[in-house]
Design an enzyme around this catalytic site. Structure first.
Site, PDB file in Angstrom:
ATOM      1  N   TYR A  48      47.376 -36.911  23.236  1.00 22.27           N
ATOM      2  CA  TYR A  48      48.521 -37.824  23.291  1.00 22.27           C
ATOM      3  C   TYR A  48      48.063 -39.213  23.723  1.00 22.27           C
ATOM      4  O   TYR A  48      48.467 -40.217  23.124  1.00 22.27           O
ATOM      5  CB  TYR A  48      49.580 -37.296  24.271  1.00 22.27           C
ATOM      6  CG  TYR A  48      50.798 -38.189  24.360  1.00 22.27           C
ATOM      7  CD1 TYR A  48      51.881 -38.004  23.508  1.00 22.27           C
ATOM      8  CD2 TYR A  48      50.855 -39.246  25.270  1.00 22.27           C
ATOM      9  CE1 TYR A  48      52.993 -38.833  23.555  1.00 22.27           C
ATOM     10  CE2 TYR A  48      51.959 -40.085  25.333  1.00 22.27           C
ATOM     11  CZ  TYR A  48      53.029 -39.873  24.481  1.00 22.27           C
ATOM     12  OH  TYR A  48      54.118 -40.703  24.529  1.00 22.27           O
ATOM     13  N   ARG A 357      62.668 -54.915  -8.834  1.00 28.10           N
ATOM     14  CA  ARG A 357      62.279 -55.978  -7.900  1.00 28.10           C
ATOM     15  C   ARG A 357      62.963 -57.261  -8.351  1.00 28.10           C
ATOM     16  O   ARG A 357      62.353 -58.149  -8.935  1.00 28.10           O
ATOM     17  CB  ARG A 357      60.764 -56.156  -7.866  1.00 28.10           C
ATOM     18  CG  ARG A 357      59.977 -54.939  -7.439  1.00 28.10           C
ATOM     19  CD  ARG A 357      59.875 -54.738  -5.932  1.00 28.10           C
ATOM     20  NE  ARG A 357      61.117 -54.351  -5.288  1.00 28.10           N
ATOM     21  CZ  ARG A 357      61.186 -53.915  -4.016  1.00 28.10           C
ATOM     22  NH1 ARG A 357      60.084 -53.813  -3.288  1.00 28.10           N
ATOM     23  NH2 ARG A 357      62.341 -53.594  -3.497  1.00 28.10           N
ATOM     24  N   PHE A 423      69.041 -51.575  -2.005  1.00 27.86           N
ATOM     25  CA  PHE A 423      68.325 -50.974  -3.127  1.00 27.86           C
ATOM     26  C   PHE A 423      67.801 -49.583  -2.799  1.00 27.86           C
ATOM     27  O   PHE A 423      67.519 -48.788  -3.700  1.00 27.86           O
ATOM     28  CB  PHE A 423      67.173 -51.878  -3.596  1.00 27.86           C
ATOM     29  CG  PHE A 423      66.080 -52.076  -2.564  1.00 27.86           C
ATOM     30  CD1 PHE A 423      64.970 -51.260  -2.540  1.00 27.86           C
ATOM     31  CD2 PHE A 423      66.180 -53.091  -1.619  1.00 27.86           C
ATOM     32  CE1 PHE A 423      63.964 -51.439  -1.591  1.00 27.86           C
ATOM     33  CE2 PHE A 423      65.177 -53.287  -0.671  1.00 27.86           C
ATOM     34  CZ  PHE A 423      64.077 -52.449  -0.660  1.00 27.86           C
TER      35      PHE A 423
END
Length: 450
Positions: A48, A357, A423
């Site tokens: 961790y 796009r 989108f």
């Protein structure tokens, strides 16, 4: 496919991958790993805190970019969130050569605004300009004078400008723009997510640097900036991200945001196995043979389609082949999302999933009116080490068929429109029965099975 498109709300992001033949939506996180990257995933340090996998990644990034400090994050937009949270206040301006959707959304969410200062020539669809992503220095000086340097949070330059066709930025432009920023005391930030493509184009298009190694060009660029961030879903061919920082004080000003949003400072929301793969991938991103694959396939696709008369963004850029939807379906008004309609047509007529796009990828103005995009593009992405040339030939054939039947394509309208990044999750419908008529014509030529 017509039924699946309707179920998806005429949004290619909402399609199930099992219903797609050629997935050319993006290169983000879908590049194929090399054998060495996969082998690296077998030797992680799964701690961790203090993972040795992180330190190997950090050291590799310092070797390549020359920046000592590294803040890990799970992908590029997480880096954008940290940068915006730390530096953007209401009314602030962020200067860019051109925006990316999530980079802009993080800034506007916090009350800032973006000024796009790419050269006018960068928005010309067909040209032979080698570096269409260059920022306009006169516009840059004028913007700083208008906004006031103290109101500019930072200047973000994007290598391989995504939304205008993956067009590269020249080393000279990076140098000149960063010199202006330094003169005015403005922080400079490089979005290096598409850097590998940009490096390829510098190597083949910049006569002054054709004999330099990819690593040497990378360091020359990196040396201009205060910070660099990237999505390793693109740069490094894995899944992750990081912010690299030159100054220790600047690093410490952001480090508390990583545990808050991402996880501890030595994993940043990433699997340590991905971190090990990324570390190998960074080395591979410095290999000219490896970074040549995508741009060469893209150029082949673009050149073939141009020969057929299909309007494409030229010269061919990185990331994917970009279709000029403004010219392709010139009869569809911008308010009916021509690039969005065209990307649906490619799926209906070939099972090819591309990405819109254009205006659909913008957000509305504060008064609710449309913010029309500078360019209406369909991107057909070519992730690295995924497709064969015969698959590219299939795409060329189907795009040509759609072009020959382009007058049949109509527009789209929203039926569910999110306020932010619409989108991704928005739903639309056709403005007429054009999808049914297009599918009928396709079946007449190809039969039921294709």
């Amino acid at each position: 496919r017509l039924g699946k498109m309707k179920e998806a709300g005429f949004n290619t992001f909402q399609l199930h991958n099992g219903d797609i033949f050629m997935d050319m939506l993006t290169d983000s996180g879908v590049n194929a790993m090399s054998d060495q990257m996969l082998a690296g995933m077998m030797t992680p340090d799964d701690a961790y805190a203090g993972s040795e996998s992180f330190f190997r990644m950090r050291d590799k990034l310092e070797e390549i970019f020359g920046m000592k400090y590294c803040l890990p994050a799970h992908q590029g937009r997480a880096c954008e969130n940290i940068l915006a949270t730390r530096f953007v206040k209401p009314g602030n301006c962020v200067i860019m050569n051109y925006h990316f959707t999530t980079a802009k959304a993080h800034i506007t969410r916090l009350g800032g605004h973006v000024e796009e200062l790419v050269k006018d020539e960068g928005l010309v669809s067909q040209s032979d300009l080698p570096f269409k992503g260059d920022i306009d220095l006169d516009k840059l000086e004028a913007c700083i004078e208008k906004e006031g340097a103290d109101n500019v949070s930072f200047m973000r330059l994007e290598a391989g400008t995504n939304l205008i066709g993956g067009q590269p930025v020249s080393v000279q432009s990076f140098k000149d723009a960063c010199a202006v920023a330094r003169k005015h005391g403005i922080l400079s930030v490089l979005d290096a997510s598409l850097l590998q493509d940009n490096l390829y184009f510098i190597k083949i298009r910049d006569e002054e640097r054709k004999d330099m190694s990819v690593r040497e060009i990378t360091r020359e660029i990196a040396d201009q900036f205060d910070m660099i961030y990237f999505s390793a879903r693109k740069f490094g061919f894995a899944r992750g991200g990081a912010i690299l920082v030159r100054d220790e004080e600047l690093f410490h000003s952001m480090e508390d945001l990583v545990p808050m949003f991402e996880g501890f400072l030595t994993y940043g929301g990433m699997s340590v196995r991905e971190i090990e793969a990324m570390t190998v991938g960074f080395d591979e991103s410095m290999d000219m043979d490896i970074i040549s694959h995508g741009p060469q396939f893209i150029k082949y696709c673009v050149d073939k389609l141009v020969d057929y008369g299909v309007p494409m963004i030229t010269p061919a850029g990185g990331l994917g082949a970009h279709v000029d939807a403004t010219s392709f379906v010139s009869h569809i008004p911008q308010q009916e999302y021509p690039a969005g309609a065209l990307v649906c047509a490619f799926y209906l007529c070939g099972g090819i999933r591309g990405m819109e796009r254009g205006t659909l990828s913008e957000e509305r103005n504060a008064d609710g009116s449309e913010r029309f995009a500078s360019m209406e593009l369909v991107r057909l992405a070519l992730p690295r080490r995924v497709f064969t040339l015969s698959q590219v030939e299939y795409v060329i054939d189907r795009v040509k068929w759609v072009y020959d039947h382009r007058d049949m394509i109509g527009g789209l309208r929203f039926v569910h429109e999110p306020a932010t990044l619409r989108f991704f999750t928005g739903r639309l419908e056709a403005t007429s029965d054009w999808p049914e008529k297009l599918v009928a014509a396709y079946k007449a030529d190809f039969g039921e099975d294709q």
